[in-house]
Design a protein around this motif. Structure first.
Motif, PDB file in Angstrom:
ATOM      1  N   HIS A   1       0.832  -1.210   0.000  1.00 50.06           N
ATOM      2  CA  HIS A   1       0.000   0.000   0.000  1.00 50.06           C
ATOM      3  C   HIS A   1       0.861   1.253   0.000  1.00 50.06           C
ATOM      4  O   HIS A   1       0.579   2.227  -0.702  1.00 50.06           O
ATOM      5  CB  HIS A   1      -0.932   0.003   1.211  1.00 50.06           C
TER       6      HIS A   1
ATOM      7  N   ILE B   1      -6.003  -5.806  -0.976  1.00 49.13           N
ATOM      8  CA  ILE B   1      -7.136  -6.363  -0.241  1.00 49.13           C
ATOM      9  C   ILE B   1      -6.584  -7.399   0.735  1.00 49.13           C
ATOM     10  O   ILE B   1      -5.864  -8.317   0.334  1.00 49.13           O
ATOM     11  CB  ILE B   1      -8.164  -7.051  -1.161  1.00 49.13           C
TER      12      ILE B   1
ATOM     13  N   ASN C   1      -9.939  -2.136   8.898  1.00 44.85           N
ATOM     14  CA  ASN C   1     -10.933  -1.223   8.326  1.00 44.85           C
ATOM     15  C   ASN C   1     -11.237  -0.037   9.232  1.00 44.85           C
ATOM     16  O   ASN C   1     -11.689   1.007   8.771  1.00 44.85           O
ATOM     17  CB  ASN C   1     -12.221  -1.981   8.016  1.00 44.85           C
TER      18      ASN C   1
ATOM     19  N   ALA D   1      -6.853   2.446   7.012  1.00 38.63           N
ATOM     20  CA  ALA D   1      -8.305   2.548   7.158  1.00 38.63           C
ATOM     21  C   ALA D   1      -8.892   3.667   6.303  1.00 38.63           C
ATOM     22  O   ALA D   1     -10.009   3.556   5.788  1.00 38.63           O
ATOM     23  CB  ALA D   1      -8.664   2.759   8.625  1.00 38.63           C
TER      24      ALA D   1
ATOM     25  N   ASP E   1      -8.389   4.694  -0.020  1.00 37.76           N
ATOM     26  CA  ASP E   1      -9.243   4.083  -1.050  1.00 37.76           C
ATOM     27  C   ASP E   1      -8.557   2.880  -1.694  1.00 37.76           C
ATOM     28  O   ASP E   1      -9.206   2.100  -2.401  1.00 37.76           O
ATOM     29  CB  ASP E   1      -9.574   5.111  -2.130  1.00 37.76           C
TER      30      ASP E   1
ATOM     31  N   CYS F   1      -7.010   0.466   0.003  1.00 39.65           N
ATOM     32  CA  CYS F   1      -6.902  -0.656   0.938  1.00 39.65           C
ATOM     33  C   CYS F   1      -8.258  -1.022   1.528  1.00 39.65           C
ATOM     34  O   CYS F   1      -9.035  -0.148   1.900  1.00 39.65           O
ATOM     35  CB  CYS F   1      -5.931  -0.306   2.068  1.00 39.65           C
ATOM     36  N   ARG F   2      -8.501  -2.311   1.636  1.00 41.21           N
ATOM     37  CA  ARG F   2      -9.672  -2.804   2.363  1.00 41.21           C
ATOM     38  C   ARG F   2      -9.373  -4.216   2.841  1.00 41.21           C
ATOM     39  O   ARG F   2      -8.497  -4.903   2.305  1.00 41.21           O
ATOM     40  CB  ARG F   2     -10.923  -2.779   1.502  1.00 41.21           C
TER      41      ARG F   2
ATOM     42  N   SER G   1     -11.262  -7.965   4.317  1.00 35.99           N
ATOM     43  CA  SER G   1     -12.525  -8.692   4.242  1.00 35.99           C
ATOM     44  C   SER G   1     -12.346 -10.127   4.725  1.00 35.99           C
ATOM     45  O   SER G   1     -11.270 -10.715   4.608  1.00 35.99           O
ATOM     46  CB  SER G   1     -13.051  -8.698   2.799  1.00 35.99           C
TER      47      SER G   1
END
Length: 442
Positions: free
Chosen positions: A34, A41, A54, A72, A75, A77-78, A80
């Motif tokens: 990142h 992800i 998150n 957090a 845009d 990075c996320r 799940s």
């Protein structure tokens, strides 16, 4: 999509990196990609880790609040726990545990389970990279056959597979993930090009090798080298003690030689997720080729015996104060497996606690990095135990204090003033004046 188009996509930072397993390897890797502008992800079955990423909540000490907040708010990075979203990633990096079972054989269930999940969602042109430490041959003998059987796709044609061993050293400020060269082996030239290009976006240098089996062997060799040399100095510690020689003084002097010597430091045993485990992946695999690994197994025996040596020294120390270990109060200083981290995996401190407990001692611990012992497979009987407070009133209550991990922010002068009897496994008291018989080295 051809390989050249995929390479261009990587270079343009339009290539999404999926990281499966967000622990001490996966999370720093997520941050590193990142930081270099790659979309990422993170995937994990642990909802708490997913929520922490998150929401910007730190759960590993050396990736603190500032970095977690960046992840957090980004845009790019996320995280799940929904593995159907694996299709959205272009590369899937597997960073899952590879422990040993009770028989000191490879426990591959996490790798197998993760590969099974990937096979449900694998699509054409994806790159799958295993980072977990394992035996030479895992990628071609286990991973690729599973993926091909479940999907009908062919490695090297429809999708790509590589192996690149993690080289994390938690708490090492000089070498974070981005600064450590990355060894890469792959199933074919196209896979190697893609994997190297992926890591080149974020890592200082890639070191390509001829195949995945070689890359898997590199990781084992690195940690076997350390295990054997630590065993050597642990054995020298015991021998020199009987001769009245301080092994630490010997090693410090030997280190002044500008060639032909590399200093390793003795201690109470081995800890962490690599050195106590990785060598036995090779011993297990070598048996399939009717080969012996005597050096590796001997080193394992010596290092495994170190907690017993420490406890025996503590028993003698207590006897010198006319006390028995049965009924004595024992404080273990340092629960993490190495200084200045919150990682307690495979820590020899747990073995010390178990040994003292089995001998009837009342066992407590102090560690500013591990305020409470979490539930785990190996040490569930200690779960919920909290670190004692750092104070004169607290330390004076213990019959013996055993220094197991030498955190740099512990005030050893205070400890010397507050404690009547200290067993030092890390040479932490070397610069602290103390009365004769007050500190025992182990």
């Amino acid at each position: 999509m051809g390989v050249e188009s995929l390479l261009q996509k990587i270079q343009q930072r339009e290539y999404t990196i999926g990281i499966i397993g967000l622990g001490y390897v996966g999370l720093p890797l997520l941050w590193t990609f990142h930081e270099k502008g790659m979309p990422v992800i993170g995937f994990d079955i642990d909802e708490n880790k997913v929520n922490c990423i998150n929401q910007g909540i730190p759960y590993i000490k050396h990736l603190g609040e500032d970095k977690m907040k960046v992840l957090a708010d980004s845009d790019l990075c996320r995280a799940s726990s929904d593995f159907s979203k694996l299709v959205e990633a272009d590369a899937l990096l597997m960073c899952v545990p590879t422990p040993l079972n009770l028989y000191r054989e490879p426990e591959m269930k996490y790798v197998i389970q993760t590969t099974e999940v990937i096979s449900k969602y694998l699509r054409k042109d994806q790159l799958v990279i295993l980072e977990s430490t394992t035996w030479p041959g895992t990628t071609v003998e286990l991973i690729i056959p599973m993926l091909e059987k479940e999907t009908g796709l062919i490695s090297g044609k429809d999708f790509y597979v590589a192996y690149s061993p993690e080289r994390e050293d938690p708490g090492n400020a000089d070498f974070n993930t981005s600064k450590i060269p990355k060894v890469v082996g792959a199933d074919g030239e196209d896979a190697l090009k893609l994997a190297c290009e992926v890591y080149n976006t974020a890592i200082v240098r890639t070191v390509p090798v001829s195949n995945t089996k070689t890359a898997e062997a590199v990781k084992l060799t690195e940690n076997i080298f350390r295990s054997i040399n630590i065993a050597l100095v642990n054995e020298l510690k015991v021998v020199y003690k009987e001769m009245g020689i301080d092994v630490h003084e010997v090693l410090d002097a030997a280190e002044t030689k500008p060639f032909g010597f590399m200093k390793f430091t003795p201690g109470p045993g081995l800890g962490g997720h690599c050195i106590p485990i990785d060598p036995f992946y090779l011993t297990w695999k070598a048996r399939q080729y009717q080969q012996n690994t005597r050096f590796i197994e001997l080193a394992g025996e010596i290092n495994t015996e170190m907690p017993n040596y420490v406890v025996n020294r503590a028993v003698k120390a207590l006897n010198s104060h006319k006390k028995a270990v049965n009924g004595s109060s024992v404080l273990i200083v340092g629960l993490a497996y190495k200084p200045n981290v919150d990682d307690d995996r495979e820590s020899p401190s747990y073995r010390l606690m178990d040994l003292f407990d089995s001998m009837g001692a009342e066992v407590s611990y102090y560690d500013p990095y591990v305020p409470v012992i979490k539930e785990s497979r190996e040490h569930s009987h200690w779960a919920g135990l909290k670190s004692v407070e750092w104070s004169r009133e607290t330390m004076e209550k213990f019959d013996v204090v055993v220094i197991s991990t030498n955190h740099s922010d512990i005030d050893y002068r205070q400890l010397s003033d507050w404690s009547d009897l200290i067993v030092d496994t890390r040479n932490s008291m070397k610069d602290v004046a103390h009365q004769n018989g007050h500190v025992w080295k182990a």
